[in-house]
Enzyme design. Structure first.
Site, mmCIF file in Angstrom:
data_model
loop_
_atom_site.group_PDB
_atom_site.id
_atom_site.type_symbol
_atom_site.label_atom_id
_atom_site.label_comp_id
_atom_site.label_asym_id
_atom_site.label_seq_id
_atom_site.Cartn_x
_atom_site.Cartn_y
_atom_site.Cartn_z
ATOM 1 N N HIS A 1 -17.140 12.226 5.221
ATOM 2 C CA HIS A 1 -17.689 10.870 5.576
ATOM 3 C C HIS A 1 -19.289 11.069 5.762
ATOM 4 O O HIS A 1 -19.815 12.009 6.690
ATOM 5 C CB HIS A 1 -16.987 10.558 6.955
ATOM 6 N N ARG B 1 -9.933 3.843 -0.296
ATOM 7 C CA ARG B 1 -8.726 3.205 0.221
ATOM 8 C C ARG B 1 -8.483 3.659 1.349
ATOM 9 O O ARG B 1 -8.433 4.862 1.604
ATOM 10 C CB ARG B 1 -7.515 3.228 -0.670
ATOM 11 N N ARG C 1 0.773 -1.258 -0.071
ATOM 12 C CA ARG C 1 -0.003 -0.066 -0.006
ATOM 13 C C ARG C 1 0.729 1.306 -0.045
ATOM 14 O O ARG C 1 0.547 2.138 -0.452
ATOM 15 C CB ARG C 1 -1.126 0.127 1.332
ATOM 16 N N THR D 1 -6.202 11.865 9.543
ATOM 17 C CA THR D 1 -5.343 11.368 10.650
ATOM 18 C C THR D 1 -5.041 9.751 10.428
ATOM 19 O O THR D 1 -5.757 9.441 9.897
ATOM 20 C CB THR D 1 -5.603 11.918 12.114
#
Ligand code: GRF
Length: 195
Positions: free
Chosen positions: A113, A95, A69, A145
């Protein structure tokens, strides 16, 4: 002419929040311009929309990196730095980021979100809200974060939950607020950062 901070938008899918940001950025008095739309999926429908807007697009297919990743994010970061963007807006970027990219863009990366965080982090937020029987739901813009959906909250918008709502009803109602809240919050964030 207002000073326009160059931003990148990271997407994975249809890009309706990206679209809301593009439209806001097209206004002469809006304090940002979209220098890049980048996706981890080569076929994300949002990429085509951005191209039609004349925006530079790029993709870094996560599938080519297997489990590495961080290597995927190093390549994304290289493009972001080359493009000279100052802020990164995640808009339906699906992701989970590693600390590598999060740290590089600390204090300069925003996410949207679809819930009133800290309630319902992660996926399937509308189903979760219905299951929990809450009377209010909504969306949150926060700084990114390392903890998923945990960063400092910049703004929230609420919607009511009605008795017979389906998850799709709720998603639609929240999305209307998302499209208003993201551009509004980004503008405020940039203006406050400058002063
Ligand atoms: C939005 O609900 C956003 O809050 C979430 O994923 C969805 C993306 O939708 N992170 P779109 O691609 O912006 O239309």
């Amino acid at each position: 002419m207002v000073e326009k901070t160059p931003i990148a938008i990271l997407i994975s899918g249809r890009g309706s929040n990206m679209m809301a940001l593009l439209e806001a950025c097209a206004q002469p008095d809006y304090p940002a311009r979209v220098a890049l739309v980048l996706s981890n999926k080569p076929d994300a429908p949002g990429l085509d929309i951005a191209r039609k807007f004349g925006i530079e697009t790029s993709f870094v297919d996560h599938k080519s990196y297997g489990r590495d990743r961080e290597a995927h994010e190093r390549d994304i970061n290289q493009i972001l730095e080359k493009t000279g963007v100052k802020i990164v807006c995640l808009a339906g970027y699906m992701r989970v980021l590693t600390p590598y990219l999060v740290t590089k863009w600390s204090g300069r990366m925003l996410n949207i979100h679809p819930s009133l965080l800290p309630a319902f982090p992660g996926l399937h937020t509308h189903e979760a809200a219905l299951k929990a029987g809450v009377k209010e739901h909504g969306c949150t813009i926060h700084l990114v974060t390392p903890g998923v959906d945990e960063g400092p909250i910049l703004a929230q918008a609420k919607v009511p939950v009605f008795e017979n709502d389906t998850a799709d009803d709720l998603a639609q109602r929240v999305l209307v607020q998302e499209h208003r809240l993201y551009p509004e919050t980004l503008a405020r964030f940039i203006t406050e950062k400058r002063s």
